[in-house]
Each structure stands twice: as C-alpha cells, then as structure tokens.
Motif scaffolding. Sequence first.
Motif, PDB file in Angstrom:
ATOM      1  N   GLY A  50       0.814  -1.218   0.000  1.00  0.00           N
ATOM      2  CA  GLY A  50       0.000   0.000   0.000  1.00  0.00           C
ATOM      3  C   GLY A  50       0.840   1.256   0.000  1.00  0.00           C
ATOM      4  N   LEU A  51       1.918   1.254   0.779  1.00  0.00           N
ATOM      5  CA  LEU A  51       2.788   2.424   0.840  1.00  0.00           C
ATOM      6  C   LEU A  51       3.459   2.675  -0.503  1.00  0.00           C
ATOM      7  N   LEU A  52       4.016   1.629  -1.099  1.00  0.00           N
ATOM      8  CA  LEU A  52       4.697   1.778  -2.384  1.00  0.00           C
ATOM      9  C   LEU A  52       3.725   2.184  -3.482  1.00  0.00           C
ATOM     10  N   GLY A  53       2.557   1.567  -3.521  1.00  0.00           N
ATOM     11  CA  GLY A  53       1.589   1.883  -4.563  1.00  0.00           C
ATOM     12  C   GLY A  53       1.101   3.316  -4.498  1.00  0.00           C
ATOM     13  N   LEU A  83       3.969   5.741  -5.587  1.00  0.00           N
ATOM     14  CA  LEU A  83       4.132   5.731  -7.041  1.00  0.00           C
ATOM     15  C   LEU A  83       2.975   6.444  -7.732  1.00  0.00           C
ATOM     16  N   ALA A  84       1.766   6.252  -7.240  1.00  0.00           N
ATOM     17  CA  ALA A  84       0.612   6.934  -7.839  1.00  0.00           C
ATOM     18  C   ALA A  84       0.735   8.453  -7.693  1.00  0.00           C
ATOM     19  N   LEU A  85       1.179   8.911  -6.534  1.00  0.00           N
ATOM     20  CA  LEU A  85       1.369  10.357  -6.343  1.00  0.00           C
ATOM     21  C   LEU A  85       2.467  10.896  -7.249  1.00  0.00           C
ATOM     22  N   LEU A  86       3.522  10.116  -7.470  1.00  0.00           N
ATOM     23  CA  LEU A  86       4.582  10.552  -8.384  1.00  0.00           C
ATOM     24  C   LEU A  86       4.055  10.677  -9.816  1.00  0.00           C
ATOM     25  N   LEU A  87       3.241   9.722 -10.246  1.00  0.00           N
ATOM     26  CA  LEU A  87       2.646   9.802 -11.577  1.00  0.00           C
ATOM     27  C   LEU A  87       1.713  11.003 -11.706  1.00  0.00           C
ATOM     28  N   LEU A  88       0.947  11.264 -10.656  1.00  0.00           N
ATOM     29  CA  LEU A  88       0.051  12.422 -10.681  1.00  0.00           C
ATOM     30  C   LEU A  88       0.835  13.730 -10.707  1.00  0.00           C
ATOM     31  N   GLY A  89       1.956  13.784  -9.981  1.00  0.00           N
ATOM     32  CA  GLY A  89       2.806  14.970 -10.042  1.00  0.00           C
ATOM     33  C   GLY A  89       3.395  15.178 -11.422  1.00  0.00           C
ATOM     34  N   GLN A  90       3.771  14.088 -12.085  1.00  0.00           N
ATOM     35  CA  GLN A  90       4.281  14.182 -13.440  1.00  0.00           C
ATOM     36  C   GLN A  90       3.210  14.693 -14.397  1.00  0.00           C
ATOM     37  N   HIS A  91       1.985  14.200 -14.228  1.00  0.00           N
ATOM     38  CA  HIS A  91       0.883  14.679 -15.064  1.00  0.00           C
ATOM     39  C   HIS A  91       0.625  16.162 -14.840  1.00  0.00           C
ATOM     40  N   ARG A  92       0.739  16.617 -13.595  1.00  0.00           N
ATOM     41  CA  ARG A  92       0.503  18.026 -13.307  1.00  0.00           C
ATOM     42  C   ARG A  92       1.571  18.902 -13.946  1.00  0.00           C
ATOM     43  N   PRO A 127      -4.332   2.276  -5.698  1.00  0.00           N
ATOM     44  CA  PRO A 127      -3.234   2.934  -6.421  1.00  0.00           C
ATOM     45  C   PRO A 127      -2.611   2.057  -7.491  1.00  0.00           C
ATOM     46  N   TRP A 128      -2.565   0.725  -7.283  1.00  0.00           N
ATOM     47  CA  TRP A 128      -1.992  -0.152  -8.299  1.00  0.00           C
ATOM     48  C   TRP A 128      -2.889  -0.220  -9.530  1.00  0.00           C
ATOM     49  N   VAL A 129      -4.208  -0.119  -9.344  1.00  0.00           N
ATOM     50  CA  VAL A 129      -5.111  -0.036 -10.493  1.00  0.00           C
ATOM     51  C   VAL A 129      -4.809   1.217 -11.312  1.00  0.00           C
TER      52      VAL A 129
END
Length: 327
Positions: free
Chosen positions: A30-33, A36-45, A306-308
């Motif tokens: 859960g922590l890793l997922g 990683l999801a927040l990092l992807l969202l930051g990249q999208h922003r 987050p993994w989804v």
Amino acid sequence: MEAEGYRCRSSRHIESGQSAVPSSVLFSAGLLGNVLALLLLGQHRRRSRSSPGGRPPRVSAFYVLVTALAVTDLLGKCLISPMVLAAYAYNRSLSQLGPGVRGEEQPGVLCQLFAFLMAFFGLAPTLLLLAMALECWLSLGHPYFYRRHLTRRLGAALGPAAAGLCALFCALPLLGFGEPMQYCPGTWCFIRMAGGGPGRLGFPVLYASLMGLLVLAIVACNVSSMRQLYGMARRQPRRGTPPAPAAPRMEELDHLVLLGLMTVLFTVCSLPLIIRAYMGAFAADFNENADLSALRFLSVNSIVDPWVFIIFRTSVFRSFVRRVCRR
C-alpha cells in the motif's frame, strides 16, 4: 453466546499462531503503490502546466480528486498499519498497548482510535469516488454548468468540509452511539456489529446503509456517463470527423474507465462489511471470523486502488482499452 462470539474483546495478548508477515507485506504494498501513484500524478501536473497556452486542461479536476484519493489512502495506511505492527512487535493487544480508564471490559484508548480511523478511512474514499463520478457526469452531460460553477476554489472548500463531516459522523461511537470493539487476534478494532441492543447496533446499520447508498449513487452516475458517451459516439459522423472534438471524448473515456474499475473494486471490498453489519444487527450473527474478513476486505481497497491507477496509466493498457471501446 456473546462472550463466545467476541472472545478477543478483553484479551491482553495476541492469539498464538499469528504472524506479522501478511500485515507487513500489505503495508509495504500500500505504501509503495500510493507513493508511485502520487509521483505519476505529479508528473501529469507538470505536463499540464507546460501545455500550450500555459493553462491546465479542463479535466484536471478529475486528477485533483484522484490525488486526494491517493493521499487519503496513504494517510490511512500510515496511521493504521503501524498500530498493527506495534501490537505484533510487543505481543500485546491494542487495548493493552493503550489501556483505558474504565476497566478491563472497555476497549482501550488506542483501540477506540483504531476503530475511528477504520471507519473514517472506509467512508472518506467513498465520498471521493462519488465526487469523481459526479465530476465525470457533469463534464459530459452538463458542460456549461460544469465550466461555470465547478471551480478550483469550490473544490478546495468542499474537500475539507466533506472530511470534517465524515470525521464527525465516524466519531459518534466515541460519544455513545455505537461501541468500539476489539477483534481477534487482538490487532484489529472496529464498531461492534452484533449484540448489545439498538443503542449499540444503530451506528453500524447507519454506517452500512450510508455506504450502500453512496455505492448506488456512484454506479448511477457511471451508468449515466456511459450512456452519454454512447450517445456522443452515435451522433458522431463516421467520415470526415475532425480530430479536435474526438480528443476530449477519449480523455473523458479514460477517466470513466478508470473510475469504473475503482468503483467495481470498492464495491467488492465494501459489500462484505455491509452484509456483516446487517446480519449482525438483524440476525444476531456472532461470527467474528467473518467480521474480521470483512474488515480486511475493506482495508485491501486502499492497497489495490493505487496499483489499479498505475496499471491504467501504462500505454499498453490504455491502448488496449481504447481499441476495445472503439470497436
């Protein structure tokens, strides 16, 4: 019968034969997922800010809500899982780690806090999913209202307000409406779901009913959005279609598919708890193992969500989804 049903209600130690490995693996996943999801969202922003014109796209509100969902799931894991791991590390139950002042029969302070956090982080993601479903429905079916009224300032105000109302609702058992209960093997606490009379069973029934209504509302919004997308595809000419209007629809389709996957996942994870709450209240079912399984299903949602999102963001998966939807 009641003592047999809740055999770990007043236990001071963890039941023998239990291991901390599953909880550690789930916490790490859960922590890793979520990170990683927040990092992807930051990249999208960052990509949105560097888009032509310097203005973020209209659908960025959806990603704001996804970010709030990831932050909520991450916060829940960071607050709940360390209590479970600490109980395993000291071989003491939650009530023993944080004892209360009202006697051994009453749950400890740490157990009451755990029950509140479980209820809060079970209900808060549901509200965020409903907000995501409403955002998608309004952007497709009522674009003028969406552009005029759904501003960032409104979203920033609704988030804390919804969290505050959710916290007040989940704090009702601490005020006497409902009763926190320690479940086996002594590392879980939640609201009592069987026995004790209407005063103690009113909250779990109300909690389960509210979650059921929210799930129905989310499904209704998603079905309506699917019908609107289908109507757009029917009205679109087969030849000579300009590419500009098609791009926003495919992006909205991406949002709808991601939201649909998360909705199915949340429904599967929350249905056991809803069923157990009604069975405990109306059938006096003291099956503590089934209650514990329902609580674990509810906690798994914040791990898989987050993994989804991470899998959905891959180009191969999104290309496959678009090909299927076009056909």
